[in-house]
Motif scaffolding. Structure first.
Motif, PDB file in Angstrom:
ATOM      1  N   ASP A 223     -23.553  20.047 -12.228  1.00 46.20           N
ATOM      2  CA  ASP A 223     -23.739  20.878 -13.418  1.00 46.20           C
ATOM      3  C   ASP A 223     -23.700  20.048 -14.690  1.00 46.20           C
ATOM      4  O   ASP A 223     -23.540  18.809 -14.650  1.00 46.20           O
ATOM      5  CB  ASP A 223     -22.742  22.048 -13.443  1.00 46.20           C
TER       6      ASP A 223
ATOM      7  N   TYR B 141     -25.340  26.390  -5.881  1.00 47.82           N
ATOM      8  CA  TYR B 141     -25.915  27.623  -6.411  1.00 47.82           C
ATOM      9  C   TYR B 141     -26.756  28.279  -5.330  1.00 47.82           C
ATOM     10  O   TYR B 141     -27.465  27.599  -4.580  1.00 47.82           O
ATOM     11  CB  TYR B 141     -26.794  27.337  -7.630  1.00 47.82           C
TER      12      TYR B 141
ATOM     13  N   ARG C  50     -22.528  31.057  -7.606  1.00 46.21           N
ATOM     14  CA  ARG C  50     -22.116  29.652  -7.715  1.00 46.21           C
ATOM     15  C   ARG C  50     -20.902  29.475  -6.820  1.00 46.21           C
ATOM     16  O   ARG C  50     -19.937  30.217  -6.919  1.00 46.21           O
ATOM     17  CB  ARG C  50     -21.748  29.303  -9.158  1.00 46.21           C
TER      18      ARG C  50
END
Length: 174
Positions: A67, A75, A136
């Protein structure tokens, strides 16, 4: 205290309680997290309004990325190409000639929007999968990220990882 004053206070209390009783459901609904919903429009034959249940009907896919803070993340969601294909966007063998000038604007509820080339979503053009994520690390996206977020693996900057996505608009370039 006079009888008239007591009656007036009694009526005022009654109306206050009634108003609260009637407004309580609206207040509770206003605080509920937004349901995942996506609108697909523009230069496609099938405009779509997809609910969370509609999105869940697509075959989910999971990708592993890092991220914007450098933290590994998993994800899950729907490849954007599958959503665009359902809307009738020209992908695969139809992605040639004038269709190479088609673009997609991803819009968020807060007004943020990002431009993509339609070809970026096409598996015939790229090995990466751009995902419309709703989870997530196995959990629904929190209010900061979701309820829907586009994840673009391989982008060095995460400016196109648009949060709170609620619309995809396909358009013809000039």
């Amino acid at each position: 205290m006079r009888l008239v004053d007591r009656q007036q206070r009694s009526y005022a209390s009654f109306w206050s309680i009634l108003v609260l009783f009637l407004l309580a459901p609206a207040i509770v609904c206003a605080q509920a997290p937004p349901a995942a919903a996506l609108r697909v429009s523009g230069d496609v034959p099938n405009h779509l309004n997809l609910s969370a249940a509609d999105l869940a009907a697509f075959q989910p896919q999971t990708i592993h990325v890092t991220d914007e803070k450098g933290v590994p993340a998993e994800y899950s969601g729907t490849p954007v190409a599958e959503i665009l294909q359902k809307a009738g966007a020209p992908l695969g063998k139809d992605m040639k000639g004038p269709n190479m000038a088609l673009g997609v604007i991803a819009r968020a509820a807060d007004g943020y929007h990002v431009l993509f080339s339609l070809a970026e979503f096409d598996p015939a053009f790229s090995d990466r999968t751009i995902l419309l994520a709703d989870r997530r690390d196995g959990k629904p996206l929190d209010s900061r990220e979701g309820p829907l977020r586009i994840i673009v693996p391989g982008d060095k900057r995460h400016a196109r990882w648009i949060r709170g996505v609620d619309a995809l608009e396909v358009f013809k370039g000039r």
